[in-house]
Design a protein around this motif. Structure first.
Motif, PDB file in Angstrom:
ATOM      1  N   ARG A   1      41.721  45.322  29.638  1.00 36.29           N
ATOM      2  CA  ARG A   1      41.257  43.949  29.756  1.00 36.29           C
ATOM      3  C   ARG A   1      41.561  43.368  31.148  1.00 36.29           C
ATOM      4  O   ARG A   1      40.700  42.807  31.806  1.00 36.29           O
ATOM      5  CB  ARG A   1      41.939  43.120  28.671  1.00 36.29           C
ATOM      6  N   SER A   2      42.814  43.560  31.591  1.00 37.73           N
ATOM      7  CA  SER A   2      43.156  42.956  32.879  1.00 37.73           C
ATOM      8  C   SER A   2      42.484  43.683  34.033  1.00 37.73           C
ATOM      9  O   SER A   2      42.187  43.095  35.068  1.00 37.73           O
ATOM     10  CB  SER A   2      44.669  42.883  33.068  1.00 37.73           C
ATOM     11  N   GLN A   3      42.203  44.994  33.818  1.00 29.79           N
ATOM     12  CA  GLN A   3      41.460  45.710  34.868  1.00 29.79           C
ATOM     13  C   GLN A   3      40.043  45.194  34.982  1.00 29.79           C
ATOM     14  O   GLN A   3      39.501  45.031  36.067  1.00 29.79           O
ATOM     15  CB  GLN A   3      41.422  47.209  34.561  1.00 29.79           C
TER      16      GLN A   3
ATOM     17  N   LEU B   1      37.357  37.985  38.281  1.00 33.58           N
ATOM     18  CA  LEU B   1      38.086  36.719  38.388  1.00 33.58           C
ATOM     19  C   LEU B   1      37.636  35.911  39.613  1.00 33.58           C
ATOM     20  O   LEU B   1      37.480  34.691  39.540  1.00 33.58           O
ATOM     21  CB  LEU B   1      39.588  37.007  38.447  1.00 33.58           C
ATOM     22  N   GLU B   2      37.421  36.614  40.717  1.00 39.61           N
ATOM     23  CA  GLU B   2      36.960  35.927  41.930  1.00 39.61           C
ATOM     24  C   GLU B   2      35.692  35.144  41.661  1.00 39.61           C
ATOM     25  O   GLU B   2      35.563  33.982  42.040  1.00 39.61           O
ATOM     26  CB  GLU B   2      36.667  36.946  43.037  1.00 39.61           C
TER      27      GLU B   2
ATOM     28  N   HIS C   1      41.959  28.752  31.771  1.00 42.25           N
ATOM     29  CA  HIS C   1      42.528  28.892  30.435  1.00 42.25           C
ATOM     30  C   HIS C   1      41.593  28.261  29.393  1.00 42.25           C
ATOM     31  O   HIS C   1      41.316  28.844  28.346  1.00 42.25           O
ATOM     32  CB  HIS C   1      43.906  28.229  30.410  1.00 42.25           C
ATOM     33  N   ASN C   2      41.079  27.057  29.707  1.00 46.09           N
ATOM     34  CA  ASN C   2      40.183  26.367  28.775  1.00 46.09           C
ATOM     35  C   ASN C   2      38.885  27.136  28.527  1.00 46.09           C
ATOM     36  O   ASN C   2      38.297  27.038  27.460  1.00 46.09           O
ATOM     37  CB  ASN C   2      39.842  24.962  29.287  1.00 46.09           C
ATOM     38  N   TYR C   3      38.439  27.881  29.568  1.00 37.41           N
ATOM     39  CA  TYR C   3      37.236  28.694  29.378  1.00 37.41           C
ATOM     40  C   TYR C   3      37.554  30.007  28.671  1.00 37.41           C
ATOM     41  O   TYR C   3      36.680  30.851  28.521  1.00 37.41           O
ATOM     42  CB  TYR C   3      36.577  28.998  30.730  1.00 37.41           C
ATOM     43  N   GLY C   4      38.792  30.183  28.299  1.00 35.73           N
ATOM     44  CA  GLY C   4      39.171  31.395  27.582  1.00 35.73           C
ATOM     45  C   GLY C   4      39.463  32.572  28.503  1.00 35.73           C
ATOM     46  O   GLY C   4      39.563  33.707  28.051  1.00 35.73           O
ATOM     47  N   ILE C   5      39.554  32.318  29.797  1.00 32.67           N
ATOM     48  CA  ILE C   5      39.873  33.408  30.725  1.00 32.67           C
ATOM     49  C   ILE C   5      41.377  33.412  30.958  1.00 32.67           C
ATOM     50  O   ILE C   5      41.912  32.577  31.685  1.00 32.67           O
ATOM     51  CB  ILE C   5      39.099  33.243  32.046  1.00 32.67           C
ATOM     52  N   GLU C   6      42.049  34.336  30.280  1.00 36.15           N
ATOM     53  CA  GLU C   6      43.505  34.337  30.303  1.00 36.15           C
ATOM     54  C   GLU C   6      44.027  35.227  31.421  1.00 36.15           C
ATOM     55  O   GLU C   6      43.854  36.441  31.377  1.00 36.15           O
ATOM     56  CB  GLU C   6      44.054  34.826  28.956  1.00 36.15           C
ATOM     57  N   VAL C   7      44.621  34.605  32.425  1.00 36.46           N
ATOM     58  CA  VAL C   7      45.295  35.384  33.471  1.00 36.46           C
ATOM     59  C   VAL C   7      46.656  34.745  33.683  1.00 36.46           C
ATOM     60  O   VAL C   7      46.850  33.581  33.324  1.00 36.46           O
ATOM     61  CB  VAL C   7      44.538  35.348  34.822  1.00 36.46           C
ATOM     62  N   SER C   8      47.570  35.502  34.279  1.00 33.69           N
ATOM     63  CA  SER C   8      48.847  34.872  34.597  1.00 33.69           C
ATOM     64  C   SER C   8      48.553  33.841  35.696  1.00 33.69           C
ATOM     65  O   SER C   8      47.791  34.098  36.627  1.00 33.69           O
ATOM     66  CB  SER C   8      49.861  35.915  35.040  1.00 33.69           C
TER      67      SER C   8
END
Lengths: 229, 109
Positions: free
Chosen positions: B4-6, B12-13, B35-42
């Motif tokens: 997922r993170s890969q 992400l850019e 986060h609100n758009y559901g894109i979870e990153v640190s």
């Protein structure tokens, strides 16, 4: 905002962090600031941005580890990798400034030593003897040595940033390092034979020239800082 | 790194450019919107990207007073940033169609 204002603001805002977050952030701050290859102004801007973010996150009950990850060194390296590099002109001015200060301090010191020995040991005159050849050679060797010693300290400080190091052991390391540095310069000054034309210069002129170089260095420093605004 | 993170790393850019196009935001705001758009990153991971996008002159940062008081660095899209976002959208659609087809084909067999 210029660098000084940014740094000052950062110092003030850091007090608002919790103990745990402050420790995490400050390690990163020192590590990033000590990476001398990157541009100062952008570095401070980014550091203040990260601090603002951490303060906002703290309000929401998050801690630094949740924001920047479990590995502060890795994160800091990522940031450093993306920060703009210091331009060559900036770097050359910094090195120039370093050389001016180094020469200024060594002239003032050698003048003061000559002055003190004149008053305590009457045989030493107020004229200082220089051999042009050896004086030039000593300077040419000392400057890179001084840069190397400075570089080693920065290297050590960066390396030790994220490590737990015994404070007492560290004290001794620094103590030995100090003694080693002084010893190195003593060796350079004692073991280079005198050669070249002999000059006799009054101790006061030596000190005065040192002071002038110091003032030049300070003006240079101001100019560099002004250029960054 | 998880799959997922890969996957996210590359896109992400584009997501950040898309958010900045809608409104100029500061770092914390951006992380909340992602986060609100559901894109979870640190949260911290946006800063290296923001720095890179600035270096490539796709976005520009400007320090302004925020509603809540303190000065914040607000990011907005540059012209070349708008073009880059456009390209990202085209590539994304192409890729999305092909990957969907590939994955669905697997279902049919």
């Amino acid at each position: 905002m210029n660098i000084h204002e940014l740094v000052e603001l950062n110092n003030q805002k850091r007090k608002l962090l919790t103990e745990e977050n402050r420790k995490y952030y400050e390690k990163m701050l020192v590590y990033i600031r000590l990476s001398y290859r990157i541009s100062d102004l952008e570095t401070e801007e980014t550091l203040s941005e990260l601090l603002d973010h951490l303060l906002d996150a703290q309000e929401e009950g998050k801690n630094a580890e949740e924001v920047f990850g479990k590995n502060p060194k890795k994160y800091a390296d990522e940031i450093i990798g993306e920060l703009p590099k210091m331009v060559t002109k900036e770097r050359t001015s910094l090195i120039g400034m370093g050389i001016l200060f180094f020469l200024a301090v060594s002239m003032i010191l050698s003048g003061i030593i000559a002055l003190v020995s004149h008053y305590y040991f009457t045989e030493a005159g107020l004229m200082k003897e220089f051999y042009l050849g050896s004086a030039l050679l000593k300077t040419a060797i000392s400057i890179p040595v001084a840069f190397f010693l400075l570089y080693s300290i920065i290297f050590y400080l960066r390396w030790s940033c994220f490590k737990k190091i015994n404070k007492i052991a560290e004290f001794f390391v620094f103590w030995f390092y100090g003694a080693f540095s002084v010893g190195l310069f003593v060796i350079i000054y004692l073991f280079i034979p005198s050669f070249g034309p002999k000059l006799e210069i009054s101790v006061f002129i030596v000190i005065m020239s040192g002071v002038i170089l110091f003032i030049l260095g300070t003006l240079f420093k101001r100019k560099i800082e002004k250029g960054k605004r | 790194m998880s799959i997922r993170s890969q996957l996210l790393k590359g896109i992400l850019e584009g997501c950040i450019l898309a958010i900045i196009e809608r409104k100029s935001v500061y770092g914390y705001e951006l992380s909340v919107l992602l986060h609100n758009y559901g894109i979870e990153v640190s949260e911290g991971s946006i800063y290296p990207i923001l720095l890179r996008l600035q270096k490539e002159k796709l976005i520009k940062g400007e320090v302004k007073k925020s509603q809540s008081g303190p000065n914040r660095k607000y990011y907005s899209l540059t012209d070349s940033g708008a073009r880059a976002l456009n390209e990202f959208q085209i590539h994304w659609l192409e890729m999305k169609v092909s990957v969907d087809q590939l994955l669905n084909k697997g279902d049919e067999n």
